[in-house]
Design an enzyme around this catalytic site. Structure first.
Site, PDB file in Angstrom:
ATOM      1  N   THR A 277      -6.110 -11.428  22.537  1.00  0.00           N
ATOM      2  CA  THR A 277      -5.482 -12.593  21.897  1.00  0.00           C
ATOM      3  C   THR A 277      -3.968 -12.581  22.078  1.00  0.00           C
ATOM      4  OG1 THR A 277      -7.277 -12.784  20.319  1.00  0.00           O
ATOM      5  CG2 THR A 277      -5.181 -13.700  19.625  1.00  0.00           C
TER       6      THR A 277
ATOM      7  N   SER B 289     -11.093  -7.611  24.705  1.00  0.00           N
ATOM      8  CA  SER B 289     -11.349  -6.166  24.576  1.00  0.00           C
ATOM      9  C   SER B 289     -12.838  -5.861  24.704  1.00  0.00           C
ATOM     10  CB  SER B 289     -10.815  -5.634  23.251  1.00  0.00           C
ATOM     11  OG  SER B 289     -11.453  -6.274  22.168  1.00  0.00           O
TER      12      SER B 289
ATOM     13  N   THR C 153      -7.969  -7.120  19.813  1.00  0.00           N
ATOM     14  CA  THR C 153      -8.064  -6.306  18.598  1.00  0.00           C
ATOM     15  C   THR C 153      -9.506  -5.905  18.255  1.00  0.00           C
ATOM     16  OG1 THR C 153      -8.186  -8.267  17.203  1.00  0.00           O
ATOM     17  CG2 THR C 153      -5.990  -7.321  17.579  1.00  0.00           C
ATOM     18  N   ASP C 154     -10.485  -6.649  18.788  1.00  0.00           N
ATOM     19  CA  ASP C 154     -11.860  -6.430  18.311  1.00  0.00           C
ATOM     20  C   ASP C 154     -12.348  -4.999  18.518  1.00  0.00           C
ATOM     21  OD1 ASP C 154     -11.957  -8.971  17.368  1.00  0.00           O
ATOM     22  OD2 ASP C 154     -13.140  -9.792  19.009  1.00  0.00           O
TER      23      ASP C 154
HETATM   24  N1  ASP Z   1     -11.484 -11.486  21.048  1.00  0.00           N
HETATM   25  C1  ASP Z   1     -10.189 -10.837  21.062  1.00  0.00           C
HETATM   26  C2  ASP Z   1     -10.324  -9.507  21.780  1.00  0.00           C
HETATM   27  O1  ASP Z   1     -10.667  -8.497  21.187  1.00  0.00           O
HETATM   28  C3  ASP Z   1      -9.678 -10.691  19.690  1.00  0.00           C
HETATM   29  C4  ASP Z   1      -8.247 -10.261  19.601  1.00  0.00           C
HETATM   30  O2  ASP Z   1      -7.591  -9.882  20.554  1.00  0.00           O
HETATM   31  O3  ASP Z   1      -7.738 -10.296  18.464  1.00  0.00           O
HETATM   32  O4  ASP Z   1     -10.055  -9.456  22.947  1.00  0.00           O
END
Ligand code: ASP
Length: 354
Positions: A47, A84, A118-119
């Site tokens: 993100t 991720s 973040t996931d």
């Molecule tokens: N879907 C995203 C990921 O993990 C979520 C994020 O980056 O916050 O790539």
């Protein structure tokens, strides 16, 4: 020239012109200060690298960080540009190898900043914590809001990440996760909320430090083995062994456990209820796995707390106490452990040391 004639004091004009030109040059190459720490910037996507529906390059991500040139000279590299959760385990291995290669080739490099979605950030960060061989700071950073959203916090998180990477106090602390002005250890941090900005928490252990406007401040440091003190060698790896996670829930059937074993899992982490190791309705599946030589690690599903080792007989049967690692982190340690040994006693030792 007309302007020069109109200017009443030519020497002062020349001085002002020189200052303006120097300022402009500074703007063109604002990282010209050679005294600033050089930081490798490996962008993987997530993100933090998304504006609306568009993926941003490593360079575009850096452009969103005002004031960065005061703290560090970033050296960008696009490792990937994906979510991720789309990253493969092979890419994890490649990333760890890339970080090791970058440090090996460049003794003057101060540290590295890695962006991630973040996931599954906590999983990647812990993998790097166990496989990157350096005392230099390695920071993993992301953001909850995308760059097109009001209140995008990615710029602040990135600036913090570079400041932490540039701080000599960050050396030897393993891989650090920096978001929301807080520094967490990759070993302990976990995403606790699907949407809130304060999602990354180290639960009972708390943060290692903070990134305040005046300086980076540490209050504690990890004591478990990590980075250059681990026995894991990703350079020699061709892949990671399959390790699955099975959650115990009331009435859980052993069928899935048996299916994982039959599908080739070399290890299984059971997310047990509380500190119970016996597995309740999963007990037949655990016994099946252990007869096939599949390593079973018990890790609590509660989010914190410790699963101690069982008797040495049970350990020899391949039933390992996962200590205080969450099931996600226990799986990563078990995958790496299985690249070194199939001795349950040795694997139990690793769970007490890492
Ligand atoms: N879907 C995203 C990921 O993990 C979520 C994020 O980056 O916050 O790539």
């Amino acid at each position: 020239m007309g302007m020069l004639r109109r200017f009443k004091n030519p020497p002062v004009f020349a001085l002002v012109l020189t200052a303006v030109l120097l300022g402009a040059l500074g703007g063109i190459d604002s990282w010209a200060d050679n005294d600033l720490p050089r930081i490798k910037f490996l962008a993987t996507g997530g993100t933090i690298a998304t504006r609306g529906g568009t993926r941003l390059s490593a360079e575009e991500v850096l452009e969103m960080v005002p004031g960065l040139q005061k703290y560090a000279r970033p050296e960008p590299e696009q490792f990937a540009n994906i979510a991720s959760t789309a990253m493969t385990l092979d890419q994890w291995v490649q990333l760890a190898n890339r970080i090791n290669a970058v440090f090996d080739a460049d003794a003057g490099l101060t540290g590295a900043v890695i962006t991630s979605g973040t996931d599954s950030l906590e999983e990647l960060a812990y993998f790097l914590h166990l496989t990157v061989k350096t005392t230099r700071p390695v920071i993993v950073v992301g953001s909850m809001r995308n760059a097109g959203a009001p209140g995008f916090e990615g710029s602040a998180n990135l600036l913090d990440a570079f400041r932490v990477a540039a701080s000599t106090e960050s050396r030897g602390k393993g891989v650090l996760v920096v978001l929301n002005d807080e520094i967490n250890s990759a070993r302990e941090v976990t995403k606790t909320d699907a949407l809130r900005l304060q999602t990354f928490q180290s639960r009972p252990y708390g943060i290692l430090g903070v990134v305040d406007p005046d300086r980076v401040v540490y209050y504690r440091e990890p004591v478990k083995r990590h980075t250059q003190k681990t026995e894991f060698d990703v350079a020699a790896l061709t892949g990671l062994p399959r390790v699955d996670i099975m959650m115990f829930y009331q009435g859980a059937s052993s069928d899935l456990l048996r299916a994982a074993v039959d599908a080739g899992a070399k290890g299984i982490v059971i997310a047990v209820a509380g500190a119970d190791l016996t597995g309740g309705s999963l007990a037949p599946g655990i016994a099946y796995a252990s007869r096939q030589g599949v390593m079973i690690v018990a890790a609590t599903r509660t989010g914190s707390g410790r699963i101690a080792a069982l008797s040495s007989n049970r350990v020899r049967e391949g039933l390992i106490g996962g200590e205080d690692l969450t099931p996600l982190k226990a799986r990563i340690l078990l995958m790496l452990a299985l690249t070194r040994t199939h001795s349950p006693t040795d694997i139990q030792r690793m769970f007490t040391e890492y």
